[in-house]
Design an enzyme around this catalytic site. Structure first.
Site, PDB file in Angstrom:
ATOM      1  N   HIS A  64     -17.530 -27.618  41.857  1.00  0.00           N
ATOM      2  CA  HIS A  64     -17.554 -27.106  43.236  1.00  0.00           C
ATOM      3  C   HIS A  64     -16.993 -25.696  43.366  1.00  0.00           C
ATOM      4  O   HIS A  64     -17.023 -25.114  44.443  1.00  0.00           O
ATOM      5  CB  HIS A  64     -16.833 -28.072  44.178  1.00  0.00           C
ATOM      6  CG  HIS A  64     -15.411 -28.338  43.797  1.00  0.00           C
ATOM      7  ND1 HIS A  64     -15.060 -29.355  42.933  1.00  0.00           N
ATOM      8  CD2 HIS A  64     -14.261 -27.728  44.136  1.00  0.00           C
ATOM      9  CE1 HIS A  64     -13.742 -29.339  42.770  1.00  0.00           C
ATOM     10  NE2 HIS A  64     -13.234 -28.360  43.485  1.00  0.00           N
TER      11      HIS A  64
ATOM     12  N   ASP B  35     -12.877 -32.344  47.311  1.00  0.00           N
ATOM     13  CA  ASP B  35     -12.873 -30.887  47.449  1.00  0.00           C
ATOM     14  C   ASP B  35     -14.214 -30.210  47.684  1.00  0.00           C
ATOM     15  O   ASP B  35     -14.230 -29.056  48.069  1.00  0.00           O
ATOM     16  CB  ASP B  35     -12.182 -30.259  46.222  1.00  0.00           C
ATOM     17  CG  ASP B  35     -11.393 -29.021  46.611  1.00  0.00           C
ATOM     18  OD1 ASP B  35     -11.081 -28.872  47.813  1.00  0.00           O
ATOM     19  OD2 ASP B  35     -11.101 -28.200  45.735  1.00  0.00           O
TER      20      ASP B  35
END
Length: 974
Positions: A380, A111
């Site tokens: 993230h 991701d």
């Protein structure tokens, strides 16, 4: 994963693991992979019963539950510093090894928005056998897919090359979620548990968007759909093994309905495998990589080129997040730096004061609170600025809480070491001028967290112009005091400090009583200039000079004009201005900018028509204050630059200090849908080639690329610590203390995005409150270094670390008692047992992790099987040491050489070293037993295990370019 950390986090995470463990126990064929330890540990510590814990142990042993990556989070790859990536990975790995005796060996970086070349090296050093990524440029992915090039052996580091290479798998266009289209139904398929709704799950168990259950009537259609997708994907890979991820964001919260439908489908396909031409099975990431590895193919090698920036469509360049929430990015790095200082400070204290009055377990908890906060924000959707304001506040609160704890710990250690009266007052304020010193005698304690001697200035707010500063021995210390740029009621006192590695010094600051005083900085205010009507004929230049540079300002415009590097007498034209990109917020009108994306309407527009100038000059420092106004009559400014250059007196080592031009910016509040950049334009013929760092670890070359669409945004890159431009002879280096987007949009130019304020009406963004209406004022700092390549090569690494790890400043009052005698103080302080490494090495970690696991693997596994691993307090005898070589092979004739270092003598100030064990990056493997898979490449045809490091005999270690070496150190008398 994505846009996570809502308040539903706890409820959702708790549910997933409970539900999944129950279901795995019901079918021997079922498997599951778990990634982020922060979530798993919440469940393990707060929810899991003894029965569940027992079952997890069993499932791990059977290989049916597999931890992949195993860090606290799945970290961002673009804007994080390598130190923090290592920290969060080490935190998770320490927990897993201590609790289960297991060590993850595969990655699942599905991701992060783009893939850095530092990550493969990091995972190789941690002992991984394979790496998996997904988000790379859409056009590049399509091309790799077509040519069956999604798998390769990646040599992410030019210097370490094949020694730390890793097999890398890029997911195909379907990425990590199950494709949900069903040709036979208008409902989505394969997501039988629907969409998570926490913290209030539906009473009847019917979640929104649940897929059509598998029944006798549709099972054949379901199987056909799944097989068709498997075959489509098989065509993109070289082996006949297809990785088919089952799940997506926030799935498996209701695992029973998910597994029961999956069971039916898998069984049906295998029963009819002749007809379908495929067999299917539950698998972990490790199972998949084992299958591919055993095919024994020869793989292509990829060099150190990364996959940044990342675009998903022609107008969707994910380069906005390099700057989004600049304040969070800044605090995250300050916290990381404070943690670094606190760890080495505490380690020295424990080593030298075994009978201390401070509770070591409590102290470790204080450090742990900051370890967790710094680890967590590397997520993230954390430091990237791609979270909602509520979640951003959670990260900020956790960071501030951890920082408060570590400051408190450091202050109490100083107290204890100096046996100060317990009623004295130490309040610590780290990296801030706003501590407001009362009108009494003060002492300022300054700790240098780097393992080199440093000479630099620290700043303290004072309430008088007339001040004197002296050291522990009563000798006068050079200092300068001047009016503060930010406050009308206080003054800034700059103190010149010279401190050896990992040591602290104490300075006495007091209002003047007629003795030697600090130099005074005198301010001259120049008239505001209209830059649109500047008279080019009669150019008057105002020089500001120190031993290294002459900086000229153009008095017609009040802008910088040129810089001369005095050693070579080379002058480059250099001017700086603020510009704004105007962006669109209406999806009906075209591409938008948001937390992730940067989509400029056109070229950037200059923000100011008039510039004000104040010059504050004194014997030690000159500060040039420029204020940028939208026009000549404006009252307020949104942009300002404070440029400082230093003059170092005789007898001090001023090389680094003299060579940096320090700039602090004030930017904001911006208007809506504006992205603010500082553009530095020079007459260097750079051919628009930019260099940026990768996670503060290595440098990437960034040639300007022309695209059909979105060229401006697709030429933005992350700058975590360093960016530079150069021509054949001269280099201009920019060093940063937080991440920014950076680009070269013209020859001789470098621009840094400093701030963004956005609003858009994209429904998805509104649902998750992901519009970046950030009305803050940001105050980032950038240091400029100008010189020949040879000179800047020597300076940029040490200077970057000197900016990252500025000294920690703490204040205390002298409550009338006499200062301690110098001799007594010397014995008591850290002061004369510095730890010093050569300038091409960095002491990356010196800490006491506190793990209770045995460093002998067989013993650790045995004690877990016997259920004995939980007893006892933290282990304070094991010291974690990491040493990093800062240079690439061939980068510098001297500094790129391998360095031989004797750990016994390096650490003698901490005590007598008894045992040194060399470990893998996160500490869980003995390097002698770590045998990573060796994948066949054309370059190295023989397949086998790769064992990379030469081990250290009798504490003497040779550190080669770019190596990061990790050790456990044990001292005598423990």
């Amino acid at each position: 994963y994505f846009f996570f950390f809502q308040e539903s986090m706890h409820a959702y995470a708790a549910n997933v693991y409970t539900s999944v463990v129950e279901e795995l126990m019901k079918g021997k064929q079922r498997k599951f992979i778990a990634v982020e330890q922060e979530f798993f540990r919440l469940w393990w510590d707060a929810v899991a019963t003894d029965t569940y814990k027992q079952q997890v142990h069993q499932l791990l042993q059977e290989g049916r539950l597999e931890f992949v990556i195993g860090g606290q989070v799945m970290h961002d790859e673009a804007v994080t510093l390598i130190d923090d990536q290592i920290l969060q990975l080490t935190e998770g790995h320490g927990f897993l090894y201590e609790t289960f005796g297991i060590r993850p060996q595969f990655s699942w970086h599905v991701d992060p928005f783009g893939a850095s070349a530092t990550t493969p090296t990091l995972f190789a050093l941690a002992g991984f056998n394979a790496h998996l990524i997904s988000r790379i440029d859409y056009d590049l992915k399509a091309d790799m897919q077509k040519n069956k090039k999604l798998q390769f052996v990646w040599q992410g580091s030019p210097s370490l090359s094949e020694r730390q290479e890793i097999f890398t798998h890029v997911m195909d266009q379907y990425s990590y979620c199950t494709p949900s289209q069903l040709p036979f139904s208008n409902r989505s398929g394969f997501y039988w548990n629907g969409i998570a709704s926490f913290p209030d799950p539906p009473k009847d168990g019917v979640y929104p968007n649940m897929s059509l259950p598998v029944t006798d009537t549709n099972i054949h259609l379901y199987a056909q759909t799944m097989v068709a997708n498997i075959k489509e994907r098989a065509a993109w890979f070289r082996t006949s093994d297809v990785l088919w991820p089952w799940g997506c964001d926030k799935q498996f919260f209701n695992a029973s309905v998910q597994y029961s439908n999956m069971d039916l489908l898998l069984h049906y396909i295998n029963k009819h495998s002749d007809e379908f031409g495929v067999t299917v099975q539950y698998a972990t990431v490790g199972d998949y990589f084992q299958a591919v590895y055993s095919r024994n193919l020869t793989w292509e090698i990829r060099d150190s080129q990364d996959f940044l920036p990342y675009s998903t469509e022609p107008f969707q360049a994910w380069t906005g997040f390099y700057t989004s929430r600049s304040t969070l990015k800044g605090i995250a790095r300050r916290a990381s730096s404070l943690l670094y200082a606190g760890e080495s400070f505490f380690t020295q204290y424990v080593r030298k004061h075994p009978a201390s009055s401070i509770c070591k377990c409590g102290a470790l908890k204080q450090l742990q609170s900051l370890r967790w906060a710094v680890s967590e924000v590397q997520h993230h959707d954390g430091i990237t600025g791609t979270e909602s304001p509520k979640v951003k506040d959670m990260y900020m609160d956790n960071l501030m809480y951890g920082m408060f704890n570590v400051k408190k710990l450091m202050a109490s250690i100083i107290f204890d070491m100096n046996n100060a009266k317990k009623n004295g007052e130490v309040y610590s304020s780290v990296y801030s001028k706003d501590s407001g010193i009362p009108d009494v005698d003060q002492y300022v304690v300054v700790y240098n967290p780097l393992a080199w001697n440093i000479t630099t200035f620290v700043t303290v707010s004072v309430s008088h112009m007339a001040m004197s500063v002296s050291d522990e021995l009563g000798h006068s210390v050079p200092a300068q005091v001047q009016s503060s740029a930010e406050s009308h009621s206080t003054y800034d006192l700059y103190i010149l400090v010279a401190i050896s590695g990992l040591s602290y010094r104490k300075y006495n600051v007091k209002p003047l009583n007629g003795k030697q005083s600090a130099f005074i900085g005198r301010s001259v205010k120049y008239k505001r200039k209209d830059i649109t009507r500047a008279d080019q004929q009669s150019r008057q230049l105002l020089p500001v000079v120190n031993n290294c540079y002459q900086v000229l300002f153009d008095q017609n415009t009040n802008l910088m004009h040129s810089i001369t590097e005095r050693e070579t007498n080379q002058t480059i034209q250099l001017t700086q201005e603020f510009l704004e990109y105007h962006v669109n917020g209406d999806v009906m009108k075209g591409p938008i900018s948001d937390n992730y994306l940067f989509a400029p309407n056109a070229s950037a527009v200059p923000v100011s028509k008039a510039v004000g100038l104040d010059v504050v000059s004194g014997n030690l420092m000159t500060e040039i204050r420029q204020y940028f106004y939208s026009n000549v009559t404006s009252q307020d400014y949104i942009y300002a630059v404070y440029t400082r250059i230093y003059t170092v007196p005789e007898g001090y080592d001023g090389k680094l200090l003299c060579h940096r031009i320090e700039q602090e910016y004030s930017v904001g509040p911006l208007e809506l849908n504006r992205e603010a950049v500082l553009r530095t334009s020079t007459n260097l013929n750079t051919r628009q080639l930019l260099y940026t760092d990768s996670n503060g670890y290595q440098i990437q070359k960034r040639p300007f690329k022309a695209y059909v669409n979105n060229t401006v945004a697709r030429n933005y890159y992350p700058m975590v610590q360093t960016a530079y431009i150069e021509d054949d002879t001269t280099r201009l280096v920019l060093l940063a203390e937080r991440a920014h987007g950076v680009s070269s949009q013209g020859n001789g130019q470098v621009e840094v995005m400093l701030h963004r304020r956005l609003w858009n009406n994209l429904q998805w963004d509104l649902n998750y409150n992901l519009t970046l209406n950030d009305s803050s004022v940001v105050r980032p700092v950038i240091w400029l270094i100008l010189g020949t390549k040879a000179v800047t090569n020597i300076l940029y690494q040490t200077s970057g670390l000197a900016l990252e790890h500025r000294p920690v400043v703490m204040f205390g009052e002298l409550s009338g008692d006499k200062p301690k005698l110098p001799g007594q103080l010397q014995q008591n302080s850290v002061h004369n047992s510095p730890v010093t490494v050569p300038p091409n090495l960095h002491l990356q970690t010196l800490s006491i992790p506190g793990w209770r696991y045995s460093s002998n693997h067989a013993e650790q596994v045995r004690s877990i099987r016997m259920g004995k691993q939980k007893q006892g307090d933290a282990d304070f005898s094991r010291v974690l040491l990491r040493i990093r070589h800062l240079y690439e092979v061939g980068e510098d004739p001297v500094l790129s050489q391998p360095v031989m270092i004797n750990l016994k003598s390096l650490l003698k100030g901490l005590g007598s070293v008894m045992v040194v064990e060399e470990r893998s990056l996160t500490g869980t493997w003995d390097v002698n037993t770590l045998k990573r898979w060796k994948w066949k490449t054309a370059q190295y045809p023989s397949k086998g295990f790769s064992n990379s490091t030469e081990t250290s005999e009798n504490c003497i270690v040779t550190v080669h370019p770019k190596e990061i070496r990790t050790f456990f150190v044990y001292f005598q008398g423990q």
